[in-house]
Motif scaffolding. Structure first.
Motif, PDB file in Angstrom:
ATOM      1  N   LEU A 122       0.840  -1.193   0.000  1.00 29.23           N
ATOM      2  CA  LEU A 122       0.000   0.000   0.000  1.00 29.23           C
ATOM      3  C   LEU A 122       0.876   1.245   0.000  1.00 29.23           C
ATOM      4  O   LEU A 122       1.817   1.347   0.802  1.00 29.23           O
ATOM      5  CB  LEU A 122      -0.905   0.041   1.238  1.00 29.23           C
ATOM      6  N   LEU A 123       0.584   2.164  -0.889  1.00 33.18           N
ATOM      7  CA  LEU A 123       1.229   3.478  -0.921  1.00 33.18           C
ATOM      8  C   LEU A 123       0.143   4.466  -0.523  1.00 33.18           C
ATOM      9  O   LEU A 123      -0.803   4.702  -1.280  1.00 33.18           O
ATOM     10  CB  LEU A 123       1.777   3.761  -2.315  1.00 33.18           C
ATOM     11  N   ILE A 124       0.279   5.014   0.669  1.00 36.55           N
ATOM     12  CA  ILE A 124      -0.801   5.765   1.292  1.00 36.55           C
ATOM     13  C   ILE A 124      -0.480   7.253   1.345  1.00 36.55           C
ATOM     14  O   ILE A 124       0.491   7.664   1.992  1.00 36.55           O
ATOM     15  CB  ILE A 124      -1.066   5.224   2.711  1.00 36.55           C
ATOM     16  N   PRO A 125      -1.303   8.086   0.682  1.00 35.90           N
ATOM     17  CA  PRO A 125      -1.102   9.536   0.774  1.00 35.90           C
ATOM     18  C   PRO A 125      -1.242   9.998   2.227  1.00 35.90           C
ATOM     19  O   PRO A 125      -1.947   9.364   3.024  1.00 35.90           O
ATOM     20  CB  PRO A 125      -2.230  10.119  -0.083  1.00 35.90           C
ATOM     21  N   SER A 126      -0.592  11.086   2.551  1.00 34.53           N
ATOM     22  CA  SER A 126      -0.550  11.545   3.935  1.00 34.53           C
ATOM     23  C   SER A 126      -1.929  11.740   4.552  1.00 34.53           C
ATOM     24  O   SER A 126      -2.135  11.411   5.720  1.00 34.53           O
ATOM     25  CB  SER A 126       0.269  12.833   4.040  1.00 34.53           C
ATOM     26  N   ALA A 127      -2.898  12.232   3.787  1.00 32.01           N
ATOM     27  CA  ALA A 127      -4.232  12.475   4.338  1.00 32.01           C
ATOM     28  C   ALA A 127      -4.921  11.189   4.785  1.00 32.01           C
ATOM     29  O   ALA A 127      -5.801  11.218   5.646  1.00 32.01           O
ATOM     30  CB  ALA A 127      -5.105  13.192   3.311  1.00 32.01           C
ATOM     31  N   LEU A 128      -4.531  10.050   4.218  1.00 33.05           N
ATOM     32  CA  LEU A 128      -5.128   8.769   4.585  1.00 33.05           C
ATOM     33  C   LEU A 128      -4.233   7.988   5.549  1.00 33.05           C
ATOM     34  O   LEU A 128      -4.508   6.835   5.876  1.00 33.05           O
ATOM     35  CB  LEU A 128      -5.412   7.940   3.329  1.00 33.05           C
ATOM     36  N   GLY A 129      -3.154   8.652   5.973  1.00 38.01           N
ATOM     37  CA  GLY A 129      -2.246   8.090   6.973  1.00 38.01           C
ATOM     38  C   GLY A 129      -2.391   8.893   8.253  1.00 38.01           C
ATOM     39  O   GLY A 129      -3.416   8.837   8.916  1.00 38.01           O
ATOM     40  N   TYR A 130      -1.375   9.694   8.548  1.00 38.84           N
ATOM     41  CA  TYR A 130      -1.397  10.500   9.765  1.00 38.84           C
ATOM     42  C   TYR A 130      -1.602  11.985   9.492  1.00 38.84           C
ATOM     43  O   TYR A 130      -1.606  12.790  10.417  1.00 38.84           O
ATOM     44  CB  TYR A 130      -0.117  10.259  10.576  1.00 38.84           C
ATOM     45  N   GLY A 131      -1.765  12.355   8.228  1.00 33.42           N
ATOM     46  CA  GLY A 131      -2.086  13.736   7.870  1.00 33.42           C
ATOM     47  C   GLY A 131      -1.039  14.733   8.299  1.00 33.42           C
ATOM     48  O   GLY A 131       0.160  14.484   8.185  1.00 33.42           O
ATOM     49  N   THR A 132      -1.506  15.836   8.831  1.00 33.03           N
ATOM     50  CA  THR A 132      -0.615  16.932   9.208  1.00 33.03           C
ATOM     51  C   THR A 132       0.004  16.742  10.590  1.00 33.03           C
ATOM     52  O   THR A 132       0.741  17.605  11.047  1.00 33.03           O
ATOM     53  CB  THR A 132      -1.366  18.271   9.172  1.00 33.03           C
ATOM     54  N   THR A 133      -0.315  15.619  11.234  1.00 29.09           N
ATOM     55  CA  THR A 133       0.282  15.354  12.544  1.00 29.09           C
ATOM     56  C   THR A 133       1.504  14.454  12.388  1.00 29.09           C
ATOM     57  O   THR A 133       1.645  13.744  11.402  1.00 29.09           O
ATOM     58  CB  THR A 133      -0.730  14.677  13.494  1.00 29.09           C
ATOM     59  N   SER A 134       2.351  14.505  13.384  1.00 28.02           N
ATOM     60  CA  SER A 134       3.530  13.636  13.421  1.00 28.02           C
ATOM     61  C   SER A 134       3.351  12.715  14.623  1.00 28.02           C
ATOM     62  O   SER A 134       3.587  13.128  15.755  1.00 28.02           O
ATOM     63  CB  SER A 134       4.791  14.482  13.565  1.00 28.02           C
TER      64      SER A 134
END
Length: 161
Positions: A122-134
């Motif tokens: 899976l290659l997951i764009p940031s919005a569908l992962g952890y978004g703007t948070t770290s």
């Protein structure tokens, strides 16, 4: 007169620096475009054949598996490795059991493409992962995530009983 010019210059510089920080903010649509470009480059550089889901997740089925597919209401048992695009491994587990609905959206969209015993990239764009948070020091904000996941088993609870 020079004092007024100096004061006016300082005010203009102060206002300009505030405007610059606002203009560097990236909108969700801009971040999605950046992520898509990064994913496309990764796919090309690593000679991966991947399909884009309507959600924006890219997936490559390594092994399909057999039997039924999990759903978002399933509890899944998986082994996985999570990496950043630069190859840095940030997490892995030989046996994670969790409700799929409690995992990141990229997993919720991607895991139903495989069956028990299947493996998926899976290659997951940031919005569908952890978004703007770290979520940790090893995963920067707005990170595209790369997961290799093997679905060991799953159960789907029946409703209405």
């Amino acid at each position: 007169m020079k004092k007024y010019f100096l004061l006016l210059s300082l005010i203009i510089i102060a206002i300009s620096s505030c405007t610059k920080s606002d203009s560097t903010a990236v909108s969700a649509a801009q971040q999605a475009a950046i992520d898509n470009s990064l994913i496309q480059s990764y796919i090309k550089a690593n000679n991966i054949t991947a399909t884009e889901d309507a959600s924006g997740v890219y997936y490559s089925i390594i092994t399909a598996g057999t039997g039924a597919n999990p759903t978002v209401s399933s509890t899944v048992t998986v082994s996985y490795t999570g990496k950043l695009l630069n190859g840095t491994v940030f997490d892995s587990s030989p046996a994670l059991t969790a409700p799929l609905s409690g995992l990141i959206l990229g997993w919720q969209y991607g895991l139903p493409y495989i069956n028990t015993g299947g493996t998926i990239l899976l290659l997951i764009p940031s919005a569908l992962g952890y978004g703007t948070t770290s979520p940790s020091a090893s995963i920067p904000a707005n990170s595209v995530l790369v997961f290799t996941i093997t679905l060991t088993s799953f159960t789907t609870s029946s409703t209405g009983k």
